[in-house]
Design a protein around this motif. Structure first.
Motif, PDB file in Angstrom:
ATOM      1  N   THR A 270       0.832  -1.207   0.000  1.00 42.04           N
ATOM      2  CA  THR A 270       0.000   0.000   0.000  1.00 42.04           C
ATOM      3  C   THR A 270       0.863   1.252   0.000  1.00 42.04           C
ATOM      4  OG1 THR A 270      -1.741  -1.179   1.196  1.00 42.04           O
ATOM      5  CG2 THR A 270      -1.825   1.229   1.220  1.00 42.04           C
ATOM      6  N   PHE A 271       1.944   1.223   0.782  1.00 39.47           N
ATOM      7  CA  PHE A 271       2.862   2.363   0.809  1.00 39.47           C
ATOM      8  C   PHE A 271       3.459   2.611  -0.570  1.00 39.47           C
ATOM      9  CE2 PHE A 271       7.371   3.549   0.971  1.00 39.47           C
ATOM     10  CZ  PHE A 271       7.263   4.843   1.456  1.00 39.47           C
ATOM     11  N   VAL A 272       3.935   1.559  -1.241  1.00 36.03           N
ATOM     12  CA  VAL A 272       4.527   1.712  -2.571  1.00 36.03           C
ATOM     13  C   VAL A 272       3.481   2.201  -3.574  1.00 36.03           C
ATOM     14  CG1 VAL A 272       5.626   0.475  -4.484  1.00 36.03           C
ATOM     15  CG2 VAL A 272       6.299  -0.016  -2.128  1.00 36.03           C
ATOM     16  N   PHE A 273       2.252   1.732  -3.439  1.00 38.56           N
ATOM     17  CA  PHE A 273       1.182   2.131  -4.351  1.00 38.56           C
ATOM     18  C   PHE A 273       0.927   3.636  -4.265  1.00 38.56           C
ATOM     19  CE2 PHE A 273      -3.419   2.594  -5.278  1.00 38.56           C
ATOM     20  CZ  PHE A 273      -3.404   2.154  -6.593  1.00 38.56           C
ATOM     21  N   PHE A 274       0.893   4.170  -3.053  1.00 41.29           N
ATOM     22  CA  PHE A 274       0.679   5.606  -2.880  1.00 41.29           C
ATOM     23  C   PHE A 274       1.947   6.394  -3.197  1.00 41.29           C
ATOM     24  CE2 PHE A 274      -2.998   4.121  -0.586  1.00 41.29           C
ATOM     25  CZ  PHE A 274      -3.932   5.120  -0.766  1.00 41.29           C
ATOM     26  N   TYR A 275       3.095   5.870  -2.812  1.00 39.98           N
ATOM     27  CA  TYR A 275       4.363   6.574  -3.031  1.00 39.98           C
ATOM     28  C   TYR A 275       4.654   6.754  -4.513  1.00 39.98           C
ATOM     29  CZ  TYR A 275       9.356   7.645  -2.658  1.00 39.98           C
ATOM     30  OH  TYR A 275      10.584   8.240  -2.757  1.00 39.98           O
ATOM     31  N   SER A 276       4.323   5.757  -5.317  1.00 40.31           N
ATOM     32  CA  SER A 276       4.599   5.813  -6.753  1.00 40.31           C
ATOM     33  C   SER A 276       3.624   6.701  -7.505  1.00 40.31           C
ATOM     34  CB  SER A 276       4.563   4.401  -7.343  1.00 40.31           C
ATOM     35  OG  SER A 276       3.277   3.827  -7.163  1.00 40.31           O
ATOM     36  N   GLY A 277       2.504   7.055  -6.885  1.00 36.80           N
ATOM     37  CA  GLY A 277       1.529   7.918  -7.530  1.00 36.80           C
ATOM     38  C   GLY A 277       0.469   7.188  -8.319  1.00 36.80           C
ATOM     39  N   PHE A 278       0.471   5.858  -8.310  1.00 35.00           N
ATOM     40  CA  PHE A 278      -0.544   5.118  -9.057  1.00 35.00           C
ATOM     41  C   PHE A 278      -1.928   5.259  -8.430  1.00 35.00           C
ATOM     42  CE2 PHE A 278       3.164   3.091 -10.882  1.00 35.00           C
ATOM     43  CZ  PHE A 278       2.777   2.887 -12.196  1.00 35.00           C
ATOM     44  N   ASP A 279      -1.981   5.678  -7.182  1.00 35.55           N
ATOM     45  CA  ASP A 279      -3.282   5.910  -6.561  1.00 35.55           C
ATOM     46  C   ASP A 279      -4.020   7.064  -7.219  1.00 35.55           C
ATOM     47  OD1 ASP A 279      -1.148   7.524  -5.357  1.00 35.55           O
ATOM     48  OD2 ASP A 279      -2.747   8.346  -4.117  1.00 35.55           O
ATOM     49  N   LEU A 280      -3.268   7.977  -7.874  1.00 35.30           N
ATOM     50  CA  LEU A 280      -3.906   9.126  -8.515  1.00 35.30           C
ATOM     51  C   LEU A 280      -4.792   8.703  -9.680  1.00 35.30           C
ATOM     52  CD1 LEU A 280      -0.850  11.571  -8.533  1.00 35.30           C
ATOM     53  CD2 LEU A 280      -2.747  11.504  -6.903  1.00 35.30           C
ATOM     54  N   TYR A 281      -4.489   7.560 -10.300  1.00 31.87           N
ATOM     55  CA  TYR A 281      -5.327   7.069 -11.395  1.00 31.87           C
ATOM     56  C   TYR A 281      -6.711   6.646 -10.901  1.00 31.87           C
ATOM     57  CZ  TYR A 281      -1.104   6.994 -14.260  1.00 31.87           C
ATOM     58  OH  TYR A 281       0.033   7.351 -14.950  1.00 31.87           O
ATOM     59  N   LEU A 282      -6.833   6.413  -9.605  1.00 32.21           N
ATOM     60  CA  LEU A 282      -8.126   6.037  -9.032  1.00 32.21           C
ATOM     61  C   LEU A 282      -8.943   7.254  -8.621  1.00 32.21           C
ATOM     62  CD1 LEU A 282      -6.990   3.032  -6.785  1.00 32.21           C
ATOM     63  CD2 LEU A 282      -7.802   3.004  -9.159  1.00 32.21           C
ATOM     64  N   GLY A 283      -8.408   8.446  -8.870  1.00 29.04           N
ATOM     65  CA  GLY A 283      -9.132   9.665  -8.526  1.00 29.04           C
ATOM     66  C   GLY A 283      -9.037  10.043  -7.066  1.00 29.04           C
ATOM     67  N   ILE A 284      -8.035   9.510  -6.351  1.00 30.51           N
ATOM     68  CA  ILE A 284      -7.879   9.837  -4.935  1.00 30.51           C
ATOM     69  C   ILE A 284      -7.477  11.297  -4.787  1.00 30.51           C
ATOM     70  CG2 ILE A 284      -6.498   9.357  -2.869  1.00 30.51           C
ATOM     71  CD1 ILE A 284      -6.408   6.473  -3.685  1.00 30.51           C
ATOM     72  N   ASP A 285      -8.113  11.994  -3.866  1.00 31.40           N
ATOM     73  CA  ASP A 285      -7.843  13.408  -3.650  1.00 31.40           C
ATOM     74  C   ASP A 285      -6.425  13.608  -3.133  1.00 31.40           C
ATOM     75  OD1 ASP A 285      -8.105  15.943  -1.541  1.00 31.40           O
ATOM     76  OD2 ASP A 285      -9.246  16.208  -3.399  1.00 31.40           O
ATOM     77  N   LYS A 286      -5.850  14.766  -3.450  1.00 26.15           N
ATOM     78  CA  LYS A 286      -4.466  15.022  -3.049  1.00 26.15           C
ATOM     79  C   LYS A 286      -4.303  15.043  -1.534  1.00 26.15           C
ATOM     80  CE  LYS A 286      -4.496  20.051  -2.705  1.00 26.15           C
ATOM     81  NZ  LYS A 286      -3.747  21.287  -2.979  1.00 26.15           N
ATOM     82  N   ASP A 287      -5.368  15.407  -0.796  1.00 24.26           N
ATOM     83  CA  ASP A 287      -5.274  15.423   0.663  1.00 24.26           C
ATOM     84  C   ASP A 287      -5.178  14.018   1.238  1.00 24.26           C
ATOM     85  OD1 ASP A 287      -5.425  18.188   0.692  1.00 24.26           O
ATOM     86  OD2 ASP A 287      -7.622  18.177   0.768  1.00 24.26           O
ATOM     87  N   LEU A 288      -5.633  13.015   0.483  1.00 24.96           N
ATOM     88  CA  LEU A 288      -5.531  11.626   0.929  1.00 24.96           C
ATOM     89  C   LEU A 288      -4.306  10.935   0.358  1.00 24.96           C
ATOM     90  CD1 LEU A 288      -9.273  10.544   0.541  1.00 24.96           C
ATOM     91  CD2 LEU A 288      -8.102  11.339   2.603  1.00 24.96           C
ATOM     92  N   HIS A 289      -3.619  11.616  -0.545  1.00 19.40           N
ATOM     93  CA  HIS A 289      -2.445  11.021  -1.174  1.00 19.40           C
ATOM     94  C   HIS A 289      -1.312  10.940  -0.160  1.00 19.40           C
ATOM     95  CE1 HIS A 289       0.312   9.951  -4.388  1.00 19.40           C
ATOM     96  NE2 HIS A 289       1.148  10.855  -3.939  1.00 19.40           N
ATOM     97  N   LEU A 290      -0.717   9.759  -0.025  1.00 21.48           N
ATOM     98  CA  LEU A 290       0.366   9.538   0.920  1.00 21.48           C
ATOM     99  C   LEU A 290       1.690   9.548   0.185  1.00 21.48           C
ATOM    100  CD1 LEU A 290      -1.200   6.634   2.996  1.00 21.48           C
ATOM    101  CD2 LEU A 290      -1.301   9.080   3.460  1.00 21.48           C
ATOM    102  N   PHE A 291       2.756   9.843   0.940  1.00 24.18           N
ATOM    103  CA  PHE A 291       4.081   9.874   0.344  1.00 24.18           C
ATOM    104  C   PHE A 291       4.975   8.906   1.097  1.00 24.18           C
ATOM    105  CE2 PHE A 291       3.124  13.419  -2.289  1.00 24.18           C
ATOM    106  CZ  PHE A 291       2.198  14.137  -1.587  1.00 24.18           C
TER     107      PHE A 291
END
Length: 291
Positions: A270-291
């Motif tokens: 899950t950490f790698v998924f958010f860190y790589s930015g692939f979560d953005l393709y799911l429309g996740i808001d930037k405030d929920l985006h993890l680094f």
């Protein structure tokens, strides 16, 4: 006032007071000694001033005192070959400077590498360089950042006498970007004989990270993106297989250790998924985006 007896026996002999006074209470001796010390100080400082003037003259005549110029690169046949390359950097700590103020030339900057370290979240970083097309055909190039951490990422350049602006940071959803990519990507066209100065504005909500800046041909960028995507898909596939396998062992053997393997694999994937930015393709808001 006391009488002073002065005799010069040799060059190394000091001034001697009369017998009726001492150095501590004789004002004439103190004044005379202070004047001699001041004269000695002036004689010492004068050569220093001379050498300082000579150094400044040499710097001015050789160009060492000039400010850094905006780097220029010929991209007629390819992108910027050197990696990293030099860019002109202006740090806007007030975060209020406009593109007109940045492009006016009145604000001093420094040369830095195109692979740079973000030290603060309270600074707008402006990266400036010029792209030249010396061919007889228009060329298309991709200017991009290689990480999805920037909250504000914008490009500015002159087009038909006005400023052209695009934004592609986390503040802009992927579906609203010109190029639907997890990283800030900016296509740019340079006409024959044109020298186009590019201004990139970057602001990150995460400090102490390193981001790279590139200028490539579209096909080079596409190959890089396919390779990156293939690598991450392989990782997520392998991690998912291990998670399912350990989950099966947990239910089959009823051994708590395998459950820990499952939880660890889920957390890290899950950490790698958010860190790589692939979560953005799911429309996740930037405030929920993890680094």
């Amino acid at each position: 006032m006391c009488q002073i007896s002065l005799r010069r026996k040799s060059k190394s002999e000091f001034i001697r007071p009369c017998k009726r006074c001492t150095v501590a209470n004789c004002s004439d001796i103190r004044i005379l000694m202070e004047s001699q010390v001041f004269s000695m100080g002036q004689s010492i400082l004068q050569p220093g001033r001379f050498f300082a003037a000579v150094i400044l003259f040499i710097m001015a005549s050789t160009g060492l005192a000039k400010t850094a110029a905006i780097p220029s690169y010929d991209v007629s046949t390819a992108g910027i070959a050197s990696n990293p390359f030099q860019v002109y950097l202006i740090q806007d700590e007030s975060r209020t400077l406009t593109i007109d103020e940045i492009a006016s030339g009145r604000i001093q900057g420094t040369l830095t590498s195109s692979r740079f370290h973000i030290n603060s979240t309270d600074i707008n970083y402006w990266f400036i360089f010029t792209l030249e097309n010396n061919s007889s055909e228009p060329v298309n190039r991709i200017v991009r950042f290689d990480e999805p951490f920037a909250d504000q990422a914008s490009i500015y350049y002159r087009q038909r006498g006005a400023w052209h602006e695009e934004s592609a940071g986390l503040a802009v959803p992927i579906k609203e970007r010109r190029v639907s990519n997890r990283n800030p990507i900016f296509p740019i066209t340079i006409t024959p004989g044109e020298a186009k100065t590019v201004y990139l504005k970057l602001q990150s909500n995460v400090a102490r990270i390193t981001i790279g800046l590139y200028c490539d041909k579209p096909e080079i960028f596409l190959n890089w993106e396919l390779l990156q995507t293939a690598f991450y898909m392989f990782y997520f596939g392998a991690a998912s297989a291990l998670i399912v396998y350990n989950l099966f062992l947990f239910f089959a053997l009823n051994e708590r250790l395998y459950l820990y393997y499952v939880l660890h694999g889920l957390a890290y994937s899950t950490f790698v998924f958010f860190y790589s930015g692939f979560d953005l393709y799911l429309g996740i808001d930037k405030d929920l985006h993890l680094f």
